[in-house]
Write an enzyme that holds these catalytic residues in place. Structure first.
Site, short mmCIF file in Angstrom:
data_model
loop_
_atom_site.label_atom_id
_atom_site.label_comp_id
_atom_site.label_asym_id
_atom_site.label_seq_id
_atom_site.Cartn_x
_atom_site.Cartn_y
_atom_site.Cartn_z
CE LYS A 170 101.21 -1.67 34.59
NZ LYS A 170 101.59 -0.36 35.40
N GLY A 201 105.22 -2.53 38.27
CA GLY A 201 105.74 -2.36 36.99
C GLY A 201 105.05 -1.30 36.19
N GLY A 203 104.10 0.06 31.80
CA GLY A 203 103.32 -0.40 30.81
C GLY A 203 104.02 -1.09 29.60
N PRO A 204 105.12 -0.65 29.20
CG PRO A 204 106.63 1.14 28.19
CD PRO A 204 105.67 0.76 29.42
N GLY A 207 103.13 -4.41 31.79
CA GLY A 207 101.55 -4.24 31.05
C GLY A 207 101.80 -5.05 29.78
CD GLU A 245 87.01 4.87 32.50
OE1 GLU A 245 87.41 5.78 32.03
OE2 GLU A 245 87.57 4.45 33.86
CB CYS A 279 88.27 9.61 32.66
SG CYS A 279 87.39 8.48 33.69
CD GLU A 379 90.79 12.43 29.48
OE1 GLU A 379 90.16 12.25 30.32
OE2 GLU A 379 91.63 11.47 28.79
#
Length: 476
Positions: A170, A201, A203-204, A207, A245, A279, A379
């Site tokens: 995904k 798709g 996340g909610p 995922g 990660e 990141c 971040e």
């Protein structure tokens, strides 16, 4: 508008089972540029069934067969660089010159590294009279981000192919096109049906269905620490392996006697590349208090010389950040630094003066930043550098480590002196006079930057199980 309304399941493009259409908004035009269908738990179920069925045979393929498959994937990859670059530039804003080289090539490189690693990998070893073997883990669920989309996908797909796993991917709904093109690459390369499955798709819904699925043996996630925690919780009930990660807040420790003209350009560039959406961007620049003014002038000059513009135009400029939410978050952090007493050296809130739409951020430098400020702890994920000072190396190391994250650290200065303090940096990656990772070396973090490693032999091991065979014949 690019259209990817179907999912790739069991070697075919199929309609979603009850999914809803979703538009991707281009960060440069603020208009729709791509459409996908948000996958449902039923779509994930179908993909997992296909992957589980394919695992029975693909897990038994020979190393030679998987090496040949990886080689064909690389061959097909080479044909699609231009399309991949255009798609990523349009959807997430990396300038097309950067997207079709650094972004696309990073993805292909991981397939090459996986092949080289597989070629030399020792699947068996003897510990006394015990035969220890590495075996494929099973069905791997993969959830990937938008900032280095193809790179992060390949870091999971390539070692899974090498290990003999099957998978359900995904990608981010913010940048889905490159994953659909990769599915076409995999199909053209002859990846067996069910080995690679793509469910677009969010996340909610999508995922979470992957993370909690009882027939997925491992979930590998790259993204924010907040989302990583939710994925780990969703996976806990089925006790699957969780590989993450997550976020970072890298320091750049500039040694007191560093030659700025030599060592700062390659490390400061890490804050600007990809519009700061990395990141491992070394945004917290720590300089000795006696050289603060000199360092600020050098960094400010670099940022002032960085053009910002249309990602669909070739060039060495930086583009917008990915979406409105990220833009507003960055604006809020810039304003918080001003409110908390940091000195704005260049940049600031708002778009560059010559741009009237798009999520463009002005390259921004702050000095006078202290460790307690929000901008020193959170971040940013934008082209924003914060200059902080230290009194001695003990102070510098303390400040560098004073963060919940531990993904990456950078040291700028004499390599021999830098190597002496590298072991004291609480991070999974320490770069000296550079900021990027090595495609063959382990990549991953300490603390709230995640667990597990990607790349090379360490990455391949993450996607395998280890079995002890006790009582069998001992090789001569």
């Amino acid at each position: 508008m690019d259209s990817y309304l179907k999912h790739y399941i069991n070697g075919k493009w199929v309609e979603s089972i009850g999914g809803k259409r979703h538009e991707v908004i281009s960060p440069s035009t603020e208009e729709p540029c791509t459409e996908i269908t948000i996958g449902t738990p039923a779509d994930v179920d179908a993909a997992v069934v296909a992957a589980r069925r394919a695992f029975a045979t693909f897990s038994q393929t020979s190393v030679a067969d998987r090496l040949a498959l990886l080689g064909r994937i690389v061959d097909e990859f080479k044909k699609r660089f231009a399309e991949l670059g255009q798609s990523m530039a349009m959807e997430m804003g990396a300038p097309v010159s950067f997207a079709s080289t650094a972004q696309a090539m990073a993805g292909m490189a991981h397939f090459r590294v996986a092949a080289a690693t597989l070629r030399d990998f020792k699947f068996e070893e003897m510990i006394g009279a015990v035969r220890v073997v590495h075996e494929p883990i099973g069905v791997v669920g993969m959830i990937t981000p938008w900032n280095w989309p193809l790179n992060q996908i390949a870091l999971k797909v390539a070692p899974s192919i090498a290990a003999g796993n099957t998978m359900v991917l995904k990608p981010s709904e913010e940048c889905p096109g490159n994953a659909a093109i990769l599915a076409e690459i995999m199909h053209a390369a002859g990846v067996p049906a069910g080995v690679f499955n793509l469910v677009q798709g969010n996340g909610p819904l999508t995922g979470n269905a992957i993370s909690s699925h009882p027939d997925i043996d491992m979930v590998s996630f790259t993204g924010s620490t907040r989302a990583g925690i939710l994925i780990a919780k969703a996976a806990a009930d089925t006790v699957k392996r969780v590989h993450t990660e997550l976020g970072g807040k890298a320091a750049n420790v500039v040694l007191p006697d560093a030659d700025f003209a030599t060592v700062l350009p390659p490390t400061i560039q890490g804050v600007l590349a990809n519009s700061g959406q990395s990141c491992i961007a070394p945004t917290r620049i720590l300089v000795h208090k006696d050289r603060e003014v000199e360092a600020i002038g050098f960094i400010k000059t670099m940022f002032d010389a960085t053009p910002v513009g249309d990602p669909m135009t070739e060039g060495s400029h930086i583009g917008p950040v990915v979406n409105k939410a990220q833009y507003e978050k960055i604006q809020g952090l810039i304003q918080s630094a001003i409110d908390e007493g940091a000195t704005l050296e260049t940049g600031g809130t708002g778009r560059p003066a010559d741009l009237n739409r798009g999520f463009y951020v002005r390259p921004t430098v702050f000095s006078g930043v202290t460790p307690d400020m929000r901008i020193a702890q959170e971040e940013v994920f934008g082209p924003v550098a914060t200059v902080m000072t230290y009194t001695d190396m003990e102070d510098a190391i303390r400040v560098a480590n004073d963060t919940p994250y531990g993904l990456s650290m950078t040291i700028s200065g004499d390599p021999a002196k830098a190597a002496e303090i590298a072991p004291r940096m609480r991070a999974g990656i320490v770069t000296i006079n550079s900021w990027g990772p090595d495609a063959g070396a382990p990549f991953g973090g300490y603390k709230q930057s995640g667990n597990g490693r990607e790349n090379g032999v360490y990455g391949l091991r993450e996607f395998m199980e280890v079995k002890s065979v006790i009582g069998g014949p001992v090789p001569a």
